[in-house]
Scaffold this active site. Structure first.
Site, PDB file in Angstrom:
ATOM      1  N   CYS A  85       0.836  -1.198   0.000  1.00 15.71           N
ATOM      2  CA  CYS A  85       0.000   0.000   0.000  1.00 15.71           C
ATOM      3  C   CYS A  85       0.878   1.258   0.000  1.00 15.71           C
ATOM      4  O   CYS A  85       1.557   1.536  -0.977  1.00 15.71           O
ATOM      5  CB  CYS A  85      -0.980  -0.033   1.171  1.00 15.71           C
ATOM      6  SG  CYS A  85      -2.369   1.129   0.984  1.00 15.71           S
ATOM      7  N   HIS A 179      -3.638  -5.177   0.794  1.00 16.17           N
ATOM      8  CA  HIS A 179      -3.074  -5.603   2.082  1.00 16.17           C
ATOM      9  C   HIS A 179      -3.072  -7.136   2.184  1.00 16.17           C
ATOM     10  O   HIS A 179      -4.086  -7.734   2.539  1.00 16.17           O
ATOM     11  CB  HIS A 179      -3.883  -5.005   3.240  1.00 16.17           C
ATOM     12  CG  HIS A 179      -3.668  -3.543   3.425  1.00 16.17           C
ATOM     13  ND1 HIS A 179      -2.663  -3.031   4.218  1.00 16.17           N
ATOM     14  CD2 HIS A 179      -4.310  -2.471   2.894  1.00 16.17           C
ATOM     15  CE1 HIS A 179      -2.696  -1.710   4.183  1.00 16.17           C
ATOM     16  NE2 HIS A 179      -3.686  -1.343   3.382  1.00 16.17           N
ATOM     17  N   GLU A 181      -1.751  -8.889   4.428  1.00 18.48           N
ATOM     18  CA  GLU A 181      -1.703  -9.326   5.827  1.00 18.48           C
ATOM     19  C   GLU A 181      -3.079  -9.560   6.432  1.00 18.48           C
ATOM     20  O   GLU A 181      -3.201 -10.235   7.458  1.00 18.48           O
ATOM     21  CB  GLU A 181      -0.921  -8.313   6.679  1.00 18.48           C
ATOM     22  CG  GLU A 181      -1.586  -6.961   6.861  1.00 18.48           C
ATOM     23  CD  GLU A 181      -1.282  -5.949   5.762  1.00 18.48           C
ATOM     24  OE1 GLU A 181      -1.398  -4.741   6.027  1.00 18.48           O
ATOM     25  OE2 GLU A 181      -0.937  -6.366   4.633  1.00 18.48           O
TER      26      GLU A 181
END
Length: 523
Positions: A85, A179, A181
């Site tokens: 990002c 993202h 994660e």
């Protein structure tokens, strides 16, 4: 055993709410990593000697002149770099590309079309019916990359973000606008595994068994034959700390369990049975209930209560530590998020959340060295270590309990009568949640004592007795929470049991406040 810190990932934090998740995912893969503020020096990076670097997301805009930048050395260190990002945007800008604000901001679910299968996206595809590989991802960005740096190619696009992923395979530089994660990105863990294991070449030896072996060796090297004192509360962190130290130094560990009279029903006896009888720890129980309650008389303000409970604990613990004249070390259950929150930023621009009570040294009068065997571990890792050390899962996965205990669950002034009633009512609530299968469906559940009396009818008579409130919430991060919609028949059963079995309580209410605007605890 191989050195579990030999291969390691450095994560530079640009302020994203998800940054700690990156670290937890890398650890989950089996690789050690550390999380540092973005404004570290070249010397610090050289000394850490990372195997790879991840640049996190963040709330800033790369189009602003004073926006955070990665240290230039990141791109000269000769190791793979992944920008996530904001991390992708600053990578693009710093290497000669362009970014700009977008009229079409992307927040939430998106589907990325993979344009080229590089090492980062190897074997990844969330849409097997499509001729072109696609990834289901989670976006959260306003700015976007509009021109690639030299040497990069576009590897992923969305309808509103033509450069949703980029790579320079020659230098092993990769950027993703989404993202990986977060769990909403379906193949996120696989993508991070590709980067950490396949691209960076890290060995996956960060496992509970290896962490225990490493921690025991480091404790032995640090304290040798010296004696260590630990304040054991029965909570997860202090319990795992105690068992690691016991494995390393045996009877040279002195545990002090301060029973402050503000614990749950039978909790003091359970701590002694678990750690004294089952694990054979050298443990001293200090029954300080009267001392705490005397100190709390007349105090109604929640913050004043917290401070007094903390002060009395320190006084009691200090007195006990002075009795152990041969002790040279104090052990604490500091965990990695405590260390992150207390880390100082070089420029002052990085987002530092708070100073933590476990970090920053000891009171001057306690001339003891400090042992913190958990300071590299996240909470979920501490629980896994505890399981491997033999602690029961039901203890490790118990709901959070505040440091001041019932001191913040009895509203206003604390009295023994109130605590005794609250203990019994809370035990019934928790027992029924277990019996009904609801305990692990909610994130936290407890009972609050309200110092007001309400009329009730018992038999043919009327009487005024106390009121308690039940509280159960569902949350992912405890920053926001929803009240748990427990079944009415379950709430009715709990209420009937409390009123009939706890003499002194005439009314039970259920708290339906979310966070925000309310907090989870009442005080």
């Amino acid at each position: 055993m191989d050195n579990i810190h030999n291969h390691k990932i450095l994560i530079l934090d640009f302020g994203s709410q998800y940054t700690q998740l990156i670290a937890r995912r890398v650890r989950e893969i089996g690789v050690y990593c550390e999380l540092w503020a973005w404004d570290v020096t070249e010397q610090q990076i050289r000394e850490f000697n990372p195997t790879g670097i991840i640049l996190s997301g963040g709330p800033e805009s790369t189009t602003e002149n004073d926006s955070p930048r990665a240290p230039e050395y990141v791109f000269d260190a000769g190791v793979p770099v992944l920008g996530v990002c904001y991390g992708m945007q600053t990578m693009a800008m710093q290497l000669g590309g362009l970014t700009e604000g977008s009229a079409h901001r992307e927040f939430g679910y998106a589907q990325v079309d993979l344009q080229a299968t590089d090492s980062l996206f190897a074997q990844l595809n969330d849409d097997l019916d499509s001729a072109q590989p696609k990834l289901d991802v989670w976006m959260s960005h306003g700015d976007k990359v509009t021109r690639l740096p030299e040497g990069f190619q576009v590897t992923g696009t969305t309808p509103t973000c033509p450069i949703a992923a980029m790579s320079d395979e020659k230098r092993h530089f990769y950027g993703v606008q989404f993202h990986p994660e977060v769990t909403h990105t379906k193949s996120g863990l696989a993508l991070l595994t590709n980067f950490v294991v396949n691209i960076c070449g890290c060995a996956t030896n960060w496992t509970p068994e290896n962490i225990i072996e490493d921690a025991v060796a480091r404790i032995k090297a640090q304290v040798g034959d010296d004696e260590v004192i630990l304040g054991l509360s029965g909570g997860v962190d202090s319990s795992v700390t105690a068992l690691l130290l016991h494995r390393a130094i045996g009877k040279n560990l002195h545990c002090v369990f301060v029973d402050n009279g503000l614990l749950r029903l039978n909790e003091g006896d359970q701590v002694m049975e678990m750690f004294g009888d089952k694990f054979g720890l050298n443990i001293i129980r200090v029954n300080a209930e009267e001392r705490f309650l005397d100190a709390l008389k007349g105090i109604h303000d929640p913050e004043a209560k917290r401070k007094m409970i903390g002060k009395v604990f320190v006084d009691v613990f200090d007195e006990e530590s002075h009795k152990q004249t041969s002790v040279k070390w104090l052990a604490q259950g500091t965990i990695y998020p405590d260390v992150i929150e207390s880390a100082a930023s070089k420029t002052g621009k990085a987002h530092v959340i708070k100073s933590h009570h476990n970090v920053g040294g000891l009171p001057d009068y306690m001339k003891l060295g400090l042992v913190e065997p958990l300071r590299e571990l996240f909470k979920d890792e501490v629980r896994k270590i505890g399981l491997a050390l033999g602690l029961p899962a039901e203890m490790l996965n118990r709901h959070p309990f505040p440091g001041p205990g019932l001191g913040v669950r009895v509203l206003g002034e604390i009295k023994k009568e109130y605590c005794d009633l609250l203990r019994k009512a809370d035990a019934i609530f928790i027992e029924e949640l277990y019996n009904s299968g609801w305990y692990y469906k909610v994130s936290q559940a407890f009972t609050v004592f309200l110092p007001v009396k309400s009329v009730g009818v018992m038999g043919d008579g009327r009487k005024y007795d106390w009121v308690v409130s039940l509280r159960a919430v569902e949350t992912i991060d405890f920053m926001t929470a929803h009240w748990a919609q427990l079944p009415y028949d379950l709430l009715g059963k709990i209420s009937n049991r409390i009123i009939n079995e706890v003499d002194g309580i005439s009314r039970v209410v259920y708290d339906v406040s979310g966070k925000p605007p309310a907090t989870i605890e009442w005080e």
